[in-house]
Design a protein around this motif. Structure first.
Motif, mmCIF file in Angstrom:
data_model
loop_
_atom_site.group_PDB
_atom_site.id
_atom_site.type_symbol
_atom_site.label_atom_id
_atom_site.label_comp_id
_atom_site.label_asym_id
_atom_site.label_seq_id
_atom_site.Cartn_x
_atom_site.Cartn_y
_atom_site.Cartn_z
ATOM 1 N N ILE A 156 0.786 -1.077 -0.097
ATOM 2 C CA ILE A 156 -0.004 0.039 0.025
ATOM 3 C C ILE A 156 0.968 1.161 0.039
ATOM 4 N N LYS A 157 1.987 0.965 0.358
ATOM 5 C CA LYS A 157 2.967 2.434 0.616
ATOM 6 C C LYS A 157 3.201 3.110 -0.666
ATOM 7 N N ARG A 158 3.295 2.271 -1.706
ATOM 8 C CA ARG A 158 3.403 2.849 -3.332
ATOM 9 C C ARG A 158 2.356 3.848 -3.415
ATOM 10 N N PHE A 159 1.031 3.505 -2.965
ATOM 11 C CA PHE A 159 0.035 4.237 -3.268
ATOM 12 C C PHE A 159 -0.368 5.539 -2.361
ATOM 13 N N LEU A 160 0.389 5.880 -1.486
ATOM 14 C CA LEU A 160 0.406 6.769 -0.519
ATOM 15 C C LEU A 160 1.375 7.993 -0.846
ATOM 16 N N GLY A 161 2.053 7.897 -1.928
ATOM 17 C CA GLY A 161 2.756 8.948 -2.220
ATOM 18 C C GLY A 161 2.082 10.041 -2.974
#
Length: 260
Positions: free
Chosen positions: A246-251
């Motif tokens: 999910i981290k990739r989509f929180l940028g």
């Protein structure tokens, strides 16, 4: 070596926790490389949009920032979900029916945060995991359903999962939408959003130079908080996703690939 064979080999070599760490590092490096050297900036436009999502959450992960940005400007955005999302519940029919309702409600909540009214959300309710293996009649029926929605709303842009997205439903969604556009004989700008592409397979296996040349980066800084809140609405899915995914989509960016 196929992508499936590659993944199976990795799974034998590394335990799940180590594999997820490798996938997170791999995904992060690929994204940074594309953002810094392999993409062009995507300018915001006033075009109406239709987003096709294989499952309830893909639309928010892949295009949540774009959706929120367009809705803040009062631009029409239609969302179409192709499957019912029951796969997250296993094989128990009662659990599947409950999961279908949960995921629909989560989608309505998430998209409400992004500015999309419930009346602009469509659920085609195909069986989760079935899109690539639809029988001929059902496949044609699905193409006709998609084509009818496109004719009705007349979007100027259409967003679909990447054609090489390493997930059967995602890749099938691309093909079904592409066929529906062809059936309508209409001109519309088609943009692909990657979900699993950077996570599951090395860049050099899947993307050629022509693919990379079609990459664009869109800044979502001003709407990122809305996107993060929308992602958080998918409570039934967050715990089941790999750590770090999910981290990739929180940028503060989204990556799209244009289709000629």
């Amino acid at each position: 070596m196929t992508v499936k064979t590659h993944l199976q080999r990795l799974q034998r070599l590394f335990p799940n926790t180590w594999l997820e760490k490798l996938q997170y590092i791999h995904s992060s490096l690929l994204c940074k490389w594309i953002l810094l050297w392999g993409s062009q900036p995507l300018a915001f436009n006033q075009k109406s949009a239709m987003v096709f999502s294989p499952h309830q959450d893909d639309e928010t992960f892949g295009c949540g920032g774009m959706i929120a940005y367009k809705r803040e400007q009062g631009i029409p955005v239609i969302i179409v979900f192709l499957t019912d999302g029951q796969g997250a519940a296993g094989s128990n029919p009662n659990a599947q029916n409950t999961m279908i309702k949960i995921r629909q409600q989560e989608a309505i909540e998430a998209l409400g945060i992004l500015g999309v009214e419930a009346s602009k959300i469509h659920f085609l309710a195909k069986i989760d995991g079935s899109l690539q293996n639809l029988k001929t009649d059902e496949k044609q029926q699905t193409i006709c359903q998609v084509a009818e929605l496109i004719r009705y709303y007349q979007p100027e842009e259409v967003y679909v999962p990447h054609r090489k997205d390493c997930h059967q439903d995602h890749e099938a969604t691309y093909e079904l939408v592409k066929a529906a556009i062809a059936e309508n004989k209409m001109t519309v700008e088609l943009l692909q959003y990657p979900i699993w592409l950077f996570w599951r397979a090395p860049l050099f296996i899947l993307l050629n130079l022509q693919d990379i040349a079609a990459a664009y980066c869109f800044s979502t800084i001003s709407v990122q908080e809305k996107k993060n809140q929308a992602i958080a609405s998918y409570k039934s899915q967050i715990k089941s996703l790999p750590r770090g995914f999910i981290k990739r989509f929180l940028g503060s960016y989204e990556i799209f690939f244009k289709v000629d």
